[in-house]
Design a protein around this motif. Structure first.
Motif, PDB file in Angstrom:
ATOM      1  N   GLU A  64       0.864  -1.171   0.000  1.00 39.63           N
ATOM      2  CA  GLU A  64       0.000   0.000   0.000  1.00 39.63           C
ATOM      3  C   GLU A  64       0.901   1.221   0.000  1.00 39.63           C
ATOM      4  OE1 GLU A  64      -2.784  -0.397   3.204  1.00 39.63           O
ATOM      5  OE2 GLU A  64      -3.776   1.477   2.666  1.00 39.63           O
ATOM      6  N   ASP A  65       0.598   2.161  -0.870  1.00 40.69           N
ATOM      7  CA  ASP A  65       1.480   3.303  -1.026  1.00 40.69           C
ATOM      8  C   ASP A  65       0.657   4.563  -1.205  1.00 40.69           C
ATOM      9  OD1 ASP A  65       3.344   5.160  -1.670  1.00 40.69           O
ATOM     10  OD2 ASP A  65       4.271   4.018  -3.300  1.00 40.69           O
ATOM     11  N   ARG A  66       0.593   5.375  -0.158  1.00 38.01           N
ATOM     12  CA  ARG A  66      -0.090   6.660  -0.267  1.00 38.01           C
ATOM     13  C   ARG A  66       0.939   7.748   0.007  1.00 38.01           C
ATOM     14  NH1 ARG A  66      -4.137   6.289   4.073  1.00 38.01           N
ATOM     15  NH2 ARG A  66      -3.998   4.048   4.363  1.00 38.01           N
ATOM     16  N   PRO A  67       1.488   8.337  -1.068  1.00 35.47           N
ATOM     17  CA  PRO A  67       2.587   9.292  -0.910  1.00 35.47           C
ATOM     18  C   PRO A  67       2.299  10.352   0.161  1.00 35.47           C
ATOM     19  CG  PRO A  67       2.236   8.839  -3.219  1.00 35.47           C
ATOM     20  CD  PRO A  67       1.133   8.129  -2.481  1.00 35.47           C
ATOM     21  N   GLY A  68       3.292  10.578   0.997  1.00 38.65           N
ATOM     22  CA  GLY A  68       3.163  11.587   2.038  1.00 38.65           C
ATOM     23  C   GLY A  68       2.301  11.143   3.209  1.00 38.65           C
ATOM     24  N   GLU A  69       1.793   9.895   3.141  1.00 35.51           N
ATOM     25  CA  GLU A  69       0.863   9.462   4.175  1.00 35.51           C
ATOM     26  C   GLU A  69       1.229   8.107   4.769  1.00 35.51           C
ATOM     27  OE1 GLU A  69      -3.673   9.079   3.912  1.00 35.51           O
ATOM     28  OE2 GLU A  69      -3.126  10.665   2.499  1.00 35.51           O
ATOM     29  N   LEU A  70       1.382   7.120   3.889  1.00 34.48           N
ATOM     30  CA  LEU A  70       1.564   5.765   4.402  1.00 34.48           C
ATOM     31  C   LEU A  70       2.270   4.852   3.409  1.00 34.48           C
ATOM     32  CD1 LEU A  70      -0.485   3.508   6.486  1.00 34.48           C
ATOM     33  CD2 LEU A  70      -0.514   2.823   4.100  1.00 34.48           C
ATOM     34  N   LEU A  71       3.074   3.975   3.975  1.00 35.58           N
ATOM     35  CA  LEU A  71       3.686   2.890   3.199  1.00 35.58           C
ATOM     36  C   LEU A  71       3.466   1.619   4.006  1.00 35.58           C
ATOM     37  CD1 LEU A  71       7.261   4.066   2.196  1.00 35.58           C
ATOM     38  CD2 LEU A  71       5.539   3.158   0.635  1.00 35.58           C
ATOM     39  N   ARG A  72       2.909   0.583   3.349  1.00 37.33           N
ATOM     40  CA  ARG A  72       2.736  -0.668   4.077  1.00 37.33           C
ATOM     41  C   ARG A  72       3.396  -1.779   3.282  1.00 37.33           C
ATOM     42  NH1 ARG A  72      -0.237  -5.068   4.774  1.00 37.33           N
ATOM     43  NH2 ARG A  72      -1.518  -4.770   2.929  1.00 37.33           N
ATOM     44  N   TRP A  73       4.138  -2.643   3.940  1.00 37.71           N
ATOM     45  CA  TRP A  73       4.842  -3.711   3.241  1.00 37.71           C
ATOM     46  C   TRP A  73       4.568  -5.060   3.893  1.00 37.71           C
ATOM     47  CZ3 TRP A  73       7.025   0.023   6.291  1.00 37.71           C
ATOM     48  CH2 TRP A  73       7.583  -0.421   7.501  1.00 37.71           C
ATOM     49  N   GLU A  74       4.855  -6.084   3.139  1.00 37.19           N
ATOM     50  CA  GLU A  74       4.753  -7.438   3.671  1.00 37.19           C
ATOM     51  C   GLU A  74       5.960  -8.219   3.198  1.00 37.19           C
ATOM     52  OE1 GLU A  74       1.151  -9.431   2.536  1.00 37.19           O
ATOM     53  OE2 GLU A  74      -0.091  -7.975   3.626  1.00 37.19           O
ATOM     54  N   SER A  75       6.418  -9.132   4.006  1.00 39.78           N
ATOM     55  CA  SER A  75       7.493 -10.002   3.548  1.00 39.78           C
ATOM     56  C   SER A  75       6.872 -11.026   2.602  1.00 39.78           C
ATOM     57  CB  SER A  75       8.182 -10.684   4.719  1.00 39.78           C
ATOM     58  OG  SER A  75       7.265 -11.490   5.419  1.00 39.78           O
TER      59      SER A  75
ATOM     60  N   GLU B  20       6.917 -14.822   0.361  1.00 39.06           N
ATOM     61  CA  GLU B  20       7.094 -16.227   0.706  1.00 39.06           C
ATOM     62  C   GLU B  20       8.578 -16.581   0.811  1.00 39.06           C
ATOM     63  OE1 GLU B  20       4.270 -18.568  -1.464  1.00 39.06           O
ATOM     64  OE2 GLU B  20       5.451 -20.355  -1.019  1.00 39.06           O
ATOM     65  N   GLY B  21       8.889 -17.425   1.758  1.00 31.34           N
ATOM     66  CA  GLY B  21      10.278 -17.845   1.934  1.00 31.34           C
ATOM     67  C   GLY B  21      11.035 -16.982   2.936  1.00 31.34           C
ATOM     68  N   ALA B  22      10.345 -16.049   3.557  1.00 31.32           N
ATOM     69  CA  ALA B  22      11.017 -15.177   4.524  1.00 31.32           C
ATOM     70  C   ALA B  22      11.489 -15.973   5.735  1.00 31.32           C
ATOM     71  CB  ALA B  22      10.057 -14.080   4.966  1.00 31.32           C
ATOM     72  N   ASP B  23      12.699 -15.670   6.224  1.00 35.70           N
ATOM     73  CA  ASP B  23      13.175 -16.319   7.440  1.00 35.70           C
ATOM     74  C   ASP B  23      12.363 -15.862   8.647  1.00 35.70           C
ATOM     75  OD1 ASP B  23      15.140 -17.646   6.078  1.00 35.70           O
ATOM     76  OD2 ASP B  23      16.683 -16.135   6.469  1.00 35.70           O
ATOM     77  N   LEU B  24      11.918 -14.635   8.599  1.00 35.77           N
ATOM     78  CA  LEU B  24      11.103 -14.109   9.695  1.00 35.77           C
ATOM     79  C   LEU B  24       9.926 -13.367   9.062  1.00 35.77           C
ATOM     80  CD1 LEU B  24      11.084 -13.696  12.880  1.00 35.77           C
ATOM     81  CD2 LEU B  24      11.856 -11.380  12.360  1.00 35.77           C
ATOM     82  N   PRO B  25       8.861 -14.079   8.788  1.00 38.96           N
ATOM     83  CA  PRO B  25       7.732 -13.434   8.111  1.00 38.96           C
ATOM     84  C   PRO B  25       7.244 -12.237   8.927  1.00 38.96           C
ATOM     85  CG  PRO B  25       7.426 -15.805   8.187  1.00 38.96           C
ATOM     86  CD  PRO B  25       8.601 -15.494   9.066  1.00 38.96           C
ATOM     87  N   ASN B  26       6.994 -11.145   8.247  1.00 42.40           N
ATOM     88  CA  ASN B  26       6.587  -9.943   8.962  1.00 42.40           C
ATOM     89  C   ASN B  26       5.792  -9.035   8.050  1.00 42.40           C
ATOM     90  OD1 ASN B  26       8.521  -7.657   7.858  1.00 42.40           O
ATOM     91  ND2 ASN B  26       9.701  -9.550   8.037  1.00 42.40           N
ATOM     92  N   GLU B  27       5.189  -8.073   8.675  1.00 46.25           N
ATOM     93  CA  GLU B  27       4.316  -7.155   7.947  1.00 46.25           C
ATOM     94  C   GLU B  27       4.357  -5.848   8.716  1.00 46.25           C
ATOM     95  OE1 GLU B  27       0.549  -5.107   7.848  1.00 46.25           O
ATOM     96  OE2 GLU B  27       0.920  -6.536   9.457  1.00 46.25           O
ATOM     97  N   GLY B  28       4.388  -4.724   8.025  1.00 43.63           N
ATOM     98  CA  GLY B  28       4.465  -3.478   8.773  1.00 43.63           C
ATOM     99  C   GLY B  28       4.138  -2.252   7.943  1.00 43.63           C
TER     100      GLY B  28
END
Ligand SMILES: NC(=O)c1ccc[n+]([C@@H]2O[C@H](COP(=O)([O-])OP(=O)(O)OC[C@H]3O[C@@H](n4cnc5c(N)ncnc54)[C@H](O)[C@@H]3O)[C@@H](O)[C@H]2O)c1
Ligand SMILES: [Zn+2]
Ligand SMILES: [Zn+2]
Lengths: 391, 266
Positions: free
Chosen positions: B169-180, B182-190
């Motif tokens: 999710e990418d709302r310039p000047g407001e928010l960026l959301r990412w997810e790891s 498949e295959g991540a050593d430490l699955p995460n989301e933020g």
């Protein structure tokens, strides 16, 4: 280089340590020409302030000559003779922009050590515990000064090192204390403690318009300085039954308009409360002995101002209700040196403030442990020991 | 911090003990196992090493390491990854579980106020080079093409935990959301979000992330206490971010003179 290192409680030694280097782009490197002892150092030398680590280079009150600057330094130049406030300040955060310098947001790399206790971290200090950043101190041949353009103040021609070195810490602290009093012309200000900080507070109070300043301590030579050098009336608390009664008598029963506490957590006292505080502190049940602070709270006139300059831990048995019922205004801070140094230098140039009399003893850096010993025990009338690396 | 670490160690080894004896409650039925056998072995081994290593280090990085260690040890022994479950990831080849609510997932939120406009902060955060400087004490971030970033978090013995992340999710000047991915050593989301602060304070920046907790067995209370450490890491990252944008540098005592052994560094 040679530097004075803390190796444990009451264990200071001059050792050979690596030279500092420019690390960040706004750093400058200073060749220290003079540094001095401060009452704050005694608190960790005596083991009452945590987060020192064995091997730390200490010292936060100093001046020197710039020998190198980082690539982003614009105003400070090699060869400049400068004095540097003890708090490291970035100059661009909200706190710096609002002249609350010692609260700078961007200079404490160990914010995590301070936050649990304070809620929010403060600025870093040179040579003064890891909670305050863990920066190497200035009782050394060289010291790295971050944010040099913001923190180095060029010394005007014609002033000797002894006249300038206290503008790093003792003088701006005392001046800030007097400024916090909100002095109206003719006000009476009482100052507890006639060390470097207290003496500077007395002189500053006069510079800012106080009518009378009353100084309280027990060492005759310090009280003499307060009266002869700074023009204060004095009370020797060891010789009166009650400091509070003595102050009342001197002020027509009103009490001082403002009280400045320049003693700190190792206050000495004569009464039962002192014995209680001292025992608790010795048993590590409490961090502070609050004799002077308690007196100041009771002595201050109703609606007056209480200024706390002394360094404290988390004191218990604090007479909050007394402050509240008397409607006192409390002002306190670690010193906002960057705000006051330019004014202090002007006072010095005009001959209105010459703190050189604080430098009662001068040592080469190699003899710094002896200097601290004298300073701590107040031997031979020592008020401040100054160290000269090349001396 | 130290008292906490000891308390958690006890709980974490408790898990290990119980899991080692088949009657213990810590062992999951086969249907709940969503990690492959090699991954379980690697996870348990690395986790054990990290736990011990992390405890011998006092820095925030060290603390982070033992939390990761505890999580990996738990995953390895139980064969279960809570976040895999939440994200519907299954590397065990067993039937996929319902993507249940991971109520015990560790979620960390930390905020900081920075004296710069939101747009500038957003742009700064989008630069992987800047991100790398911010997370330098624990790892590195590099662009991995196709809008992905590759994360590597250092752990002892020259090892690292790695994952690719993609902006969801990418709302310039407001928010960026990412997810790891498949295959991540430490699955995460933020996510990182920006909001104007009152007066002349600038912008309030909130960093939020969520990752696999050793939840079910340790219980929610323990998870909440565990979140103290990632919280400290998040806070450190935010502070570094702030200092870098406000002053152009990050405060440090690197190469600080002292009379300690290991001279030349702090
Ligand atoms: N706020 C700041 O930024 C800042 C800066 C520098 C120093 N300090 C603190 O200020 C305090 C004073 O520093 P200093 O360098 O002048 O120290 P110092 O040790 O030289 O002086 C302290 C003085 O207090 C006197 N004293 C002790 N008990 C007393 C009592 N009950 N009543 C009256 N006087 C008493 C001592 O006799 C001594 O003369 C220390 O706590 C120091 O940590 C604060
Ligand atoms: Zn000081
Ligand atoms: Zn600042």
């Amino acid at each position: 280089m040679r530097a004075l290192c803390w190796n444990g409680i009451n264990d200071l030694r001059v050792e050979t340590v690596p030279d500092p280097v420019i690390v960040n782009p706004h750093d400058a490197m200073l060749r220290v020409t003079m540094s001095t002892t401060c009452g704050s150092d005694l608190h960790f030398i005596d083991g009452y302030i945590p987060t020192m680590r064995s091997g730390d280079v200490i010292g936060h009150e100093f001046m020197g000559e710039v020998v190198e600057v980082g690539p982003e330094v614009r105003q400070v130049r090699k060869g400049d003779r400068v004095v540097v406030p003890s708090f490291i300040c970035c100059g661009s955060c909200w706190y710096c922009r609002h002249e609350l310098w010692s609260l700078c947001d961007n200079t404490n790399p160990r914010a995590d050590l301070q936050e649990p206790l304070l809620g929010y971290p403060t600025a870093g200090i040179y040579g003064y515990t890891h909670a305050f950043g863990g920066y190497a101190g200035a009782h050394a041949e060289y010291v790295r000064v971050p944010h040099a353009d913001n923190d180095c103040f060029k010394v005007p021609e014609g002033l000797r090192d002894e006249q300038v070195v206290f503008f790093s810490d003792a003088a701006p602290t005392g001046y800030m204390g007097a400024d916090f009093c909100g002095i109206q012309p003719g006000d009476t200000v009482a100052v507890w403690g006639c060390g470097g900080v207290g003496l500077m507070a007395i002189q500053s109070a006069y510079l800012l318009g106080a009518g009378r300043v009353i100084a309280i301590d027990r060492f005759p030579e310090r009280l003499r300085m307060a009266s002869e050098r700074a023009g204060a009336e004095t009370i020797n608390y060891a010789e009166v039954d009650s400091v509070i009664e003595a102050l009342k008598e001197m002020t027509g029963g009103r009490g001082p308009d403002a009280c400045i506490e320049a003693v700190g957590m190792e206050a000495h006292g004569t009464g039962v409360q002192y014995a209680y505080d001292r025992t608790k502190q010795a048993l590590h049940l409490a961090t502070d002995r609050g004799e002077a602070l308690r007196q100041a709270i009771v002595a201050c006139r109703k609606g007056g101002t209480l200024v706390i300059l002394g360094v404290y831990g988390v004191m218990d048995k604090f007479p909050l209700g007394v402050m509240m019922n008397k409607g006192l205004t409390v002002r306190t801070a670690q010193q906002h040196g960057q705000k006051y140094v330019p004014r202090l230098l002007e006072h010095a140039v005009r001959g209105e403030l010459d703190p050189s009399y604080l430098a009662t003893h001068r040592f080469s850096l190699e003899d710094a442990p002896r200097g601290y010993e004298m300073f701590k025990k107040k031997e031979d009338g020592c008020v401040r020991a100054v160290f000269v690396p090349s001396g | 911090m130290r008292a906490l670490s000891v308390a958690v160690l006890r709980t974490a080894t408790g898990v290990g003990f119980r899991a080692a004896f088949p009657a213990g409650r810590g062992v999951r039925p086969a249907s709940e196992v969503n990690l492959s056998r090699p991954e379980r072995a690697a996870s348990a081994l690395l986790g054990g090493v990290l736990l011990v290593r992390g405890l011998t280090r006092r820095s925030v990085g060290g603390a982070g390491i033992w939390v990761l260690g505890g999580i990996l040890l738990y995953r390895g022994i139980s064969g279960h990854s809570r976040l895999y479950e939440a994200l519907g990831v299954n590397t065990a080849g067993v039937a996929r579980r319902e993507p249940g609510a991971s109520e015990a997932a560790i979620e960390v939120r930390r905020s900081i106020t920075i004296g710069r406009p939101a747009d500038e902060l957003y742009r700064f955060w989008r630069e992987p080079g800047n991100l790398s400087r911010i997370v330098a004490p624990i790892g590195e971030v590099a662009p991995a093409g196709d809008g992905r970033t590759h994360w590597r978090v250092h752990v002892p013995l020259g090892r690292s935990l790695e994952w690719d992340a993609r902006v969801m999710e990418d709302r310039p000047g407001e928010l960026l959301r990412w997810e790891s991915l498949e295959g991540a050593d430490l699955p995460n989301e933020g996510s990182v979000s920006f909001r104007a602060a009152p007066r002349d304070w600038g912008t309030e920046v909130m960093l939020r992330f969520r990752f696999d907790p050793p939840g079910g067995v340790l219980g929610k209370a323990a998870s909440e206490r565990l979140s103290v450490v990632p919280g400290a890491l998040a806070e450190k990252a935010l502070r570094r971010f702030k200092s870098l944008v406000e002053t152009g540098e990050i405060p440090t005592t690197e190469r600080n003179p002292s009379a300690r052994a290991g001279r030349g560094s702090d």
